[in-house]
Write a protein that holds these residues in place. Structure first.
Motif, PDB file in Angstrom:
ATOM      1  N   HIS A 143       0.809  -1.227   0.000  1.00  0.00           N
ATOM      2  CA  HIS A 143       0.000   0.000   0.000  1.00  0.00           C
ATOM      3  C   HIS A 143       0.843   1.280   0.000  1.00  0.00           C
ATOM      4  CE1 HIS A 143       0.745  -0.027   4.368  1.00  0.00           C
ATOM      5  NE2 HIS A 143       0.370   1.227   4.382  1.00  0.00           N
ATOM      6  N   ASP A 144       2.019   1.238   0.628  1.00  0.00           N
ATOM      7  CA  ASP A 144       2.861   2.441   0.690  1.00  0.00           C
ATOM      8  C   ASP A 144       4.043   2.380  -0.287  1.00  0.00           C
ATOM      9  OD1 ASP A 144       1.606   4.145   2.496  1.00  0.00           O
ATOM     10  OD2 ASP A 144       2.543   3.229   4.254  1.00  0.00           O
ATOM     11  N   LYS A 147       6.113   5.305  -1.310  1.00  0.00           N
ATOM     12  CA  LYS A 147       7.187   5.866  -0.475  1.00  0.00           C
ATOM     13  C   LYS A 147       8.544   5.311  -0.903  1.00  0.00           C
ATOM     14  CE  LYS A 147       4.330   6.829   3.511  1.00  0.00           C
ATOM     15  NZ  LYS A 147       3.925   6.498   4.874  1.00  0.00           N
ATOM     16  N   HIS A 182       2.829  10.141  -1.813  1.00  0.00           N
ATOM     17  CA  HIS A 182       3.169   8.726  -2.026  1.00  0.00           C
ATOM     18  C   HIS A 182       2.027   7.932  -2.665  1.00  0.00           C
ATOM     19  CE1 HIS A 182       1.195   8.171   1.951  1.00  0.00           C
ATOM     20  NE2 HIS A 182       1.055   6.918   1.627  1.00  0.00           N
ATOM     21  N   HIS A 206      -5.793   4.561  -0.017  1.00  0.00           N
ATOM     22  CA  HIS A 206      -5.876   4.006   1.340  1.00  0.00           C
ATOM     23  C   HIS A 206      -5.997   5.076   2.418  1.00  0.00           C
ATOM     24  CE1 HIS A 206      -1.428   4.300   0.760  1.00  0.00           C
ATOM     25  NE2 HIS A 206      -1.407   4.614   2.044  1.00  0.00           N
ATOM     26  N   HIS A 207      -5.676   6.333   2.098  1.00  0.00           N
ATOM     27  CA  HIS A 207      -5.867   7.382   3.105  1.00  0.00           C
ATOM     28  C   HIS A 207      -7.248   8.029   2.993  1.00  0.00           C
ATOM     29  CE1 HIS A 207      -1.968   7.209   4.923  1.00  0.00           C
ATOM     30  NE2 HIS A 207      -1.398   7.179   3.728  1.00  0.00           N
ATOM     31  N   ASP A 226      -3.680  -0.094   8.126  1.00  0.00           N
ATOM     32  CA  ASP A 226      -2.609   0.910   8.113  1.00  0.00           C
ATOM     33  C   ASP A 226      -2.666   1.763   9.390  1.00  0.00           C
ATOM     34  OD1 ASP A 226      -0.616   2.754   7.046  1.00  0.00           O
ATOM     35  OD2 ASP A 226      -2.274   4.089   6.563  1.00  0.00           O
TER      36      ASP A 226
HETATM   37 FE   LIG Z   1       0.154   5.629   3.126  1.00  0.00          FE
END
Ligand SMILES: [Fe+2]
Ligand SMILES: [Fe+2]
Length: 287
Positions: A143-144, A147, A182, A206-207, A226
């Motif tokens: 998911h990240d 980054k 990201h 996802h945020h 998360d």
């Molecule tokens: Fe994230």
């Protein structure tokens, strides 16, 4: 690096290896047998060793030793094999050593913890819904990924956002520049790798799970996992404030407080499973 060059750099990152494409084709065919899957995996020694390591790890929790690749595929299930192969290939493509203030070990611990929590939540939710737990696991693990892209290509953007977040005591994701957020860089990578739309949605939304139309349930699971990982202290940057939990995601997932507590406690206590996954991705489980 200016923005156009940055986008071009993402497009210059490697794409899936031919072996991965062949594995995907075999796995996509519901008629494929474990021996056919094993025959394709065998073509890549690095993937072979990962699958065998995982089959023998605390993640699976089997007592006897699994030495045959075919048995490993049967034990793990072809979908879980696919998830792991995809995740490790992708992460090889964008992997970095250490970059500026970006802590690779924290990134991994956060990602693996989020994946285990998401798998736990999916297990509860699955009863009433057609959910693919392996798909949820890999979406949470990646998911990240944006980054990692930033840490590789534009590490200063991460340090600057982390500093702003620390000074304002607000969540990291709210302090990133919109153009190189990201979730945006992750989306570029996702498109570069032709990921399925569900995976792209999880990486990109996802945020803000309320923006995720047809993928809302899985995106909500990733969102809650998360936030939980942050709440139990497994964040990507140090001293990070946990993001707020979305009421939309909570209503979508509808876990009871007891179920939620069991999942979060397991993630904290089950360090062996976390470490076995970290080890598979060659990350020292030192944190
Ligand atoms: Fe994230
Ligand atoms: Fe995250």
């Amino acid at each position: 690096m200016d923005y156009t060059t940055f986008v071009k750099e993402i497009r210059n990152l490697p794409t899936p290896s031919p072996v991965l494409m062949r594995i995907e084709n075999v796995l996509k065919n519901p008629e494929s047998t474990a021996s056919q899957v094993a025959d394709v995996i065998r073509l890549d020694p690095a993937i072979t060793s990962k699958v065998l390591r995982l089959a023998n790890s605390a993640y699976v929790g089997v007592v006897r030793t699994v030495t045959s690749l075919q048995n490993a595929v049967v034990l793990l299930g072809s979908k879980r094999v696919h998830s792991i192969v995809l995740a490790s290939e992708l992460l090889n493509a964008v992997t970095i050593r250490q970059s500026g203030g970006f802590r690779l070990d924290l990134y991994w611990l956060h990602s693996v913890t989020t994946a285990l929590i998401a798998e736990g939540i999916a297990g509860y939710v699955q009863k009433g819904e057609l959910l693919d737990t392996s798909e949820v696991f890999v979406a949470a693990l990646l998911h990240d990924i944006g980054k990692m892209v930033l840490a590789k290509l534009m590490p200063d953007a991460i340090s600057a956002a982390a500093l702003r977040a620390q000074e304002s005591k607000t969540p990291y994701w709210k302090n990133e520049e919109p153009e190189v957020h990201h979730t945006v860089t992750g989306k570029y990578l996702s498109e570069h790798w032709s990921f399925p739309s569900l995976l792209t949605d999880c990486i990109c939304k996802h945020h803000q799970p309320e923006t995720s139309a047809e993928s809302a349930l899985v995106v909500s699971i990733i969102h809650i996992s998360d936030v939980t990982a942050h709440m139990i202290g497994r964040s990507v940057t140090e001293h990070e404030v946990a993001p707020e939990i979305s009421p939309f995601a909570l209503s979508k997932v509808a876990l009871s407080p007891e179920q939620f507590k069991v999942i979060a406690t397991k993630a904290i206590e089950d360090r062996k499973r976390v470490d076995s996954l970290l080890e598979m991705f060659n990350v020292s489980p030192a944190v």
